[in-house]
Design a protein around this motif. Structure first.
Motif, short mmCIF file in Angstrom:
data_model
loop_
_atom_site.label_atom_id
_atom_site.label_comp_id
_atom_site.label_asym_id
_atom_site.label_seq_id
_atom_site.Cartn_x
_atom_site.Cartn_y
_atom_site.Cartn_z
N LYS A 28 61.79 6.44 8.02
CA LYS A 28 61.80 7.50 8.89
C LYS A 28 61.06 7.04 10.05
O LYS A 28 60.01 6.21 10.26
CB LYS A 28 61.54 8.73 8.36
N TYR A 29 61.49 7.87 11.31
CA TYR A 29 60.61 7.49 12.40
C TYR A 29 60.05 8.90 13.05
O TYR A 29 60.64 10.13 12.43
CB TYR A 29 61.65 7.01 13.78
N LEU A 30 58.91 8.79 13.60
CA LEU A 30 58.07 9.93 14.08
C LEU A 30 57.72 9.57 15.46
O LEU A 30 57.20 8.70 15.93
CB LEU A 30 56.57 10.08 13.39
N ILE A 31 57.96 10.63 16.30
CA ILE A 31 57.62 10.80 17.56
C ILE A 31 56.98 11.89 17.84
O ILE A 31 57.00 12.86 17.29
CB ILE A 31 58.71 10.55 18.48
N PRO A 32 56.04 12.25 19.17
CA PRO A 32 55.56 13.37 19.51
C PRO A 32 56.64 14.15 19.76
O PRO A 32 57.72 14.08 20.15
CB PRO A 32 54.68 13.00 20.67
N GLY A 33 56.26 15.68 19.83
CA GLY A 33 57.23 16.67 20.09
C GLY A 33 57.46 16.48 21.67
O GLY A 33 56.76 16.03 22.55
N LEU A 34 58.91 16.61 21.93
CA LEU A 34 59.35 16.60 23.25
C LEU A 34 59.51 17.84 24.14
O LEU A 34 59.42 18.86 23.44
CB LEU A 34 60.91 16.15 23.29
N TRP A 35 59.31 17.67 25.48
CA TRP A 35 59.30 18.98 26.58
C TRP A 35 60.51 18.63 27.17
O TRP A 35 60.80 17.70 27.70
CB TRP A 35 58.20 18.90 27.14
N ASP A 36 61.47 19.71 27.25
CA ASP A 36 62.75 19.84 28.22
C ASP A 36 61.86 20.60 29.59
O ASP A 36 61.68 21.79 29.54
CB ASP A 36 63.66 20.69 27.79
N MET A 37 61.81 19.90 30.59
CA MET A 37 60.98 20.30 31.73
C MET A 37 62.26 21.08 32.67
O MET A 37 61.76 21.63 33.81
CB MET A 37 60.08 19.44 32.47
N HIS A 38 63.42 21.29 32.29
CA HIS A 38 64.30 21.90 33.12
C HIS A 38 65.16 22.60 32.40
O HIS A 38 66.23 22.21 31.72
CB HIS A 38 65.15 21.03 34.17
N VAL A 39 64.90 23.81 31.98
CA VAL A 39 65.71 24.65 31.01
C VAL A 39 66.09 26.04 31.71
O VAL A 39 65.17 26.60 32.23
CB VAL A 39 65.12 24.87 29.77
#
Length: 96
Positions: free
Chosen positions: A65-76
């Protein structure tokens, strides 16, 4: 993952073992890492062989499995709260 922390309680110790961490700064892959979370904070990210886990830790095998930091969507345009679970399911933990 957020659901898992809620189910375990805020004071739980959690260890994600043998996971591949993606370094979003340079795109490198850090294989066979253990991520130790105490309460709601990441305390350590290190090669699995170097981490001693507390006896109370809930262990999750992240091999393959892979792990990344939580993502942010800056245009919603957030018009419907029903979409919130879709964001989380796709790794988006914050919106603007």
């Amino acid at each position: 993952f957020c659901t898992l922390l809620i189910l375990l309680g805020a004071e739980a110790n959690l260890a994600l073992e043998h996971v591949t961490v993606i370094n979003v700064t340079d795109g490198s892959l850090l294989a066979d890492q253990t991520v130790l979370i105490e309460g709601n904070r990441i305390q350590r990210v290190a090669p699995a062989a170097e981490v001693t886990l507390p006896p109370s830790a809930t262990r999750i095998d992240g091999a393959g499995k892979y792990l990344i930091p939580g993502l942010w969507d800056m245009h919603v345009h957030f018009a419907n709260a029903d979409y919130a679970p879709l964001f989380v399911a796709n790794g988006v933990v914050g919106v603007r």
